[in-house]
Motif scaffolding. Structure first.
Motif, PDB file in Angstrom:
ATOM      1  N   TRP A 152      -0.725 -13.827   0.798  1.00  0.00           N
ATOM      2  CA  TRP A 152      -0.244 -13.905  -0.584  1.00  0.00           C
ATOM      3  C   TRP A 152       1.270 -14.115  -0.603  1.00  0.00           C
ATOM      4  O   TRP A 152       1.780 -14.873  -1.429  1.00  0.00           O
ATOM      5  CB  TRP A 152      -0.615 -12.623  -1.342  1.00  0.00           C
TER       6      TRP A 152
ATOM      7  N   VAL B 270      -5.538  -7.696  -3.400  1.00  0.00           N
ATOM      8  CA  VAL B 270      -5.251  -8.779  -2.469  1.00  0.00           C
ATOM      9  C   VAL B 270      -5.581  -8.276  -1.069  1.00  0.00           C
ATOM     10  O   VAL B 270      -4.953  -7.333  -0.581  1.00  0.00           O
ATOM     11  CB  VAL B 270      -3.766  -9.209  -2.569  1.00  0.00           C
TER      12      VAL B 270
ATOM     13  N   SER C 129      -2.106  -6.974  -7.942  1.00  0.00           N
ATOM     14  CA  SER C 129      -3.361  -6.378  -7.477  1.00  0.00           C
ATOM     15  C   SER C 129      -4.047  -5.564  -8.568  1.00  0.00           C
ATOM     16  O   SER C 129      -5.273  -5.566  -8.680  1.00  0.00           O
ATOM     17  CB  SER C 129      -3.105  -5.498  -6.256  1.00  0.00           C
TER      18      SER C 129
END
Length: 159
Positions: A26, A20, A14
């Motif tokens: 993810w 994210v 990130s």
């Protein structure tokens, strides 16, 4: 075992690639999908008990999305490279830890003692990009570009 590191890797991801918005998605893709591939490897770099970087890859095979894409896009330039190669998928180092050799050490750790004869990766085609400079300094060669200026690089691995 590698799932133990998921949250720390996501934190670095990130910071390096951008926040994210859906961490659970993810965790499924790319994290779990890539970890399930044959030959998966994860290299981690810590400083003061904090994860500052990671790299991962796995064995690439015909029939997988990216190997098929670059085979089509690069045609003859990809011959002899695609299939059974080590696919160097991700390398990320927190901005505060850059310039200290972390990326080089992660690169070398990920590729050490592989049974593969060659490796492939995709990166920007900008020769001034730090990643391109790192890969070039470690012996990677440009095999060609595809899409919006993405470069495919190949490395012959020692046995």
């Amino acid at each position: 075992m590698a799932s133990h590191f998921r949250d720390a890797v996501l934190d670095v991801w990130s910071e390096v690639f951008g926040r994210v918005d859906a961490p659970d998605e993810w965790a499924i893709s790319p994290w779990d999908r890539h970890r399930a591939r044959p030959g998966y490897r994860l290299a981690l770099a810590h400083a003061d008990d904090r994860l500052v970087g990671f790299a991962w890859g796995y064995t690439g095979a015909r029939g997988q999305y990216w190997p098929e894409l670059i085979s089509r896009e690069l045609s003859a330039a990809a011959d002899g490279w695609v299939g059974g190669h080590f696919e160097f998928v991700e390398l990320a180092v927190r901005p505060g830890a850059r310039g200290e050799g972390v990326g080089r050490r992660l690169h070398d750790a990920l590729l050490s003692d592989l049974d593969h004869s060659r490796a492939l990766l995709a990166t920007t085609s900008d020769p001034q990009d730090p990643a391109v400079r790192l890969y070039s300094s470690r012996g990677w060669l440009s095999l060609g570009t595809y899409g919006d200026g993405r470069q495919v690089m190949g490395l012959v691995l020692p046995h």
